[in-house]
Design a protein around this motif. Structure first.
Motif, PDB file in Angstrom:
ATOM      1  N   GLY A 129       0.594  -1.084   0.156  1.00 13.86           N
ATOM      2  CA  GLY A 129       0.083  -0.091   0.098  1.00 13.86           C
ATOM      3  C   GLY A 129       0.792   1.252   0.037  1.00 13.86           C
ATOM      4  O   GLY A 129       0.236   2.280  -0.033  1.00 13.86           O
ATOM      5  N   GLN A 130       1.982   1.312  -0.219  1.00 15.50           N
ATOM      6  CA  GLN A 130       2.876   2.395  -0.218  1.00 15.50           C
ATOM      7  C   GLN A 130       3.789   2.046  -1.422  1.00 15.50           C
ATOM      8  O   GLN A 130       5.018   1.852  -1.674  1.00 15.50           O
ATOM      9  N   PRO A 131       3.215   2.688  -2.468  1.00 14.70           N
ATOM     10  CA  PRO A 131       3.823   2.714  -4.009  1.00 14.70           C
ATOM     11  C   PRO A 131       4.935   3.542  -3.892  1.00 14.70           C
ATOM     12  O   PRO A 131       5.189   4.607  -3.053  1.00 14.70           O
ATOM     13  N   VAL A 132       6.170   3.371  -4.502  1.00 14.04           N
ATOM     14  CA  VAL A 132       7.407   3.877  -4.714  1.00 14.04           C
ATOM     15  C   VAL A 132       7.883   3.597  -6.050  1.00 14.04           C
ATOM     16  O   VAL A 132       7.442   2.864  -7.052  1.00 14.04           O
ATOM     17  N   TRP A 133       9.068   4.721  -6.366  1.00 15.08           N
ATOM     18  CA  TRP A 133       9.518   4.184  -7.665  1.00 15.08           C
ATOM     19  C   TRP A 133      10.751   3.516  -7.809  1.00 15.08           C
ATOM     20  O   TRP A 133      11.483   3.142  -6.819  1.00 15.08           O
ATOM     21  N   HIS A 134      10.603   2.531  -8.736  1.00 17.10           N
ATOM     22  CA  HIS A 134      11.435   1.394  -8.917  1.00 17.10           C
ATOM     23  C   HIS A 134      11.613   0.848 -10.321  1.00 17.10           C
ATOM     24  O   HIS A 134      10.923   1.414 -11.282  1.00 17.10           O
ATOM     25  N   PHE A 135      12.548   0.326 -10.320  1.00 18.92           N
ATOM     26  CA  PHE A 135      12.940  -0.594 -11.873  1.00 18.92           C
ATOM     27  C   PHE A 135      11.755  -1.658 -11.935  1.00 18.92           C
ATOM     28  O   PHE A 135      11.320  -2.073 -11.220  1.00 18.92           O
ATOM     29  N   PRO A 136      11.521  -1.994 -13.424  1.00 21.64           N
ATOM     30  CA  PRO A 136      10.903  -3.046 -13.503  1.00 21.64           C
ATOM     31  C   PRO A 136      11.448  -4.445 -13.029  1.00 21.64           C
ATOM     32  O   PRO A 136      12.566  -4.828 -13.152  1.00 21.64           O
ATOM     33  N   GLU A 137      10.992  -5.220 -12.177  1.00 17.39           N
ATOM     34  CA  GLU A 137      11.435  -6.258 -11.248  1.00 17.39           C
ATOM     35  C   GLU A 137      10.572  -7.502 -10.993  1.00 17.39           C
ATOM     36  O   GLU A 137       9.321  -7.120 -10.902  1.00 17.39           O
ATOM     37  N   LYS A 138      11.366  -8.515 -10.561  1.00 17.61           N
ATOM     38  CA  LYS A 138      10.387  -9.695 -10.245  1.00 17.61           C
ATOM     39  C   LYS A 138      11.212 -10.533  -9.262  1.00 17.61           C
ATOM     40  O   LYS A 138      12.531 -10.571  -9.425  1.00 17.61           O
ATOM     41  N   VAL A 139      10.393 -11.133  -8.275  1.00 20.70           N
ATOM     42  CA  VAL A 139      11.278 -12.075  -7.522  1.00 20.70           C
ATOM     43  C   VAL A 139      11.474 -13.605  -8.121  1.00 20.70           C
ATOM     44  O   VAL A 139      10.480 -13.993  -8.781  1.00 20.70           O
ATOM     45  N   TYR A 140      12.843 -13.984  -8.016  1.00 21.17           N
ATOM     46  CA  TYR A 140      12.818 -15.059  -8.765  1.00 21.17           C
ATOM     47  C   TYR A 140      12.286 -16.321  -7.933  1.00 21.17           C
ATOM     48  O   TYR A 140      12.294 -16.484  -6.869  1.00 21.17           O
ATOM     49  N   LYS A 141      11.571 -17.163  -9.059  1.00 28.43           N
ATOM     50  CA  LYS A 141      10.833 -18.397  -8.381  1.00 28.43           C
ATOM     51  C   LYS A 141      11.328 -19.581  -8.887  1.00 28.43           C
ATOM     52  O   LYS A 141      12.136 -20.285  -8.404  1.00 28.43           O
ATOM     53  N   SER A 142      10.806 -19.929 -10.086  1.00 29.36           N
ATOM     54  CA  SER A 142      10.978 -21.146 -10.894  1.00 29.36           C
ATOM     55  C   SER A 142      11.450 -20.898 -12.219  1.00 29.36           C
ATOM     56  O   SER A 142      11.480 -21.975 -12.968  1.00 29.36           O
ATOM     57  N   GLU A 143      11.911 -19.801 -12.632  1.00 28.25           N
ATOM     58  CA  GLU A 143      12.403 -19.384 -13.916  1.00 28.25           C
ATOM     59  C   GLU A 143      14.030 -20.368 -14.117  1.00 28.25           C
ATOM     60  O   GLU A 143      14.577 -20.734 -13.143  1.00 28.25           O
ATOM     61  N   GLU A 144      14.058 -20.571 -15.179  1.00 30.87           N
ATOM     62  CA  GLU A 144      15.293 -21.488 -15.761  1.00 30.87           C
ATOM     63  C   GLU A 144      16.675 -20.800 -15.351  1.00 30.87           C
ATOM     64  O   GLU A 144      17.535 -21.251 -14.720  1.00 30.87           O
ATOM     65  N   THR A 145      16.720 -19.433 -15.625  1.00 34.44           N
ATOM     66  CA  THR A 145      17.906 -18.730 -15.226  1.00 34.44           C
ATOM     67  C   THR A 145      17.227 -17.210 -14.535  1.00 34.44           C
ATOM     68  O   THR A 145      16.060 -16.819 -14.675  1.00 34.44           O
TER      69      THR A 145
END
Length: 236
Positions: A129-145
């Motif tokens: 609920g506290q939006p901020v400025w950031h780069f496009p990103e994602k938490v690493y889960k099950s991707e190959e690399t």
């Protein structure tokens, strides 16, 4: 020999816990793939006054010792391109309408500088609920690399990766955020940065609450806590 190779491979896999799994353990540390999405300069930057003065001096010095050509040859050279099909070239202005209005949502600004994409919204590591400025990103889960994870992060924002180019397979840098008493509800994590560039387009349909295209100097104002590190990581 085969047994020793298998045992060595097991040791290497066990030491890659952060790459193969994000389950809780090892300090509850997670991995975040972040994308530094940049647009390269469209026009050549203006020459520095010192460099311009040196070029002027070099030109005048060469003129003193240049080869003397016959007058007939010079007249033919001057008449070249002045026929019926001559085209008067007018260069496009360096200062665009987006520059005049300071439209940071447009890619048609700061044509002689690199621009970087920043998003406004919720991201990992900040309270909900506290939006901020950031780069496009994602938490690493099950991707190959980890790069696949970075590609997925950028694709979720742009819709597709048709007009993008990822520079290399390895990250260009990382920032580690340890677990603190102030944010006990969030896990410690490391944010790895991948570089990607805009290819053959000047407009994207970006899916986010808000976004801006900023120069390096403007970008540092959004991240005062990491300005020193970003200054070293981003070369522009």
């Amino acid at each position: 020999m085969q047994r020793s190779c298998r045992s060595l491979s097991r040791v290497l896999v066990s030491n890659r816990g952060f790459c193969s799994s994000t389950t809780k353990g090892a300090g509850n540390e997670k991995i975040v793939a972040s994308v530094l999405f940049e647009r390269l300069p469209v026009v050549i930057p203006k020459i520095d006054p010192v460099v311009y003065a040196f070029q002027e001096y070099s030109f005048r010095w060469r003129q003193q010792f240049r080869r003397a050509y016959p007058e007939e040859f010079l007249k033919k050279s001057d008449a070249r391109g002045k026929g019926e099909y001559q085209i008067d070239f007018v260069p496009a202005p360096r200062i665009t309408e987006a520059d005049k209005t300071n439209d940071k949502r447009s890619l048609q600004r700061a044509l002689d500088r690199r621009l970087y994409l920043l998003l406004y919204g919720d991201t990992y590591g900040t309270p909900k609920g506290q939006p901020v400025w950031h780069f496009p990103e994602k938490v690493y889960k099950s991707e190959e690399t980890l790069r696949k994870c970075a590609e997925s992060a950028l694709e979720s924002v742009l819709g597709d990766l048709t007009h993008t180019y990822f520079v290399g397979n390895a990250p260009m840098g990382h920032i580690a955020k340890p677990l603190t008493d102030k944010h006990k509800d969030t896990d410690a994590f490391k944010r790895f940065f991948f570089k990607s560039q805009v290819i053959a387009t000047n407009k994207f349909n970006i899916k986010c609450k808000d976004f801006v295209w900023v120069t390096k100097d403007e970008l540092l104002e959004y991240f005062p806590d990491h300005s020193e590190y970003l200054t070293k990581m981003i070369i522009s």
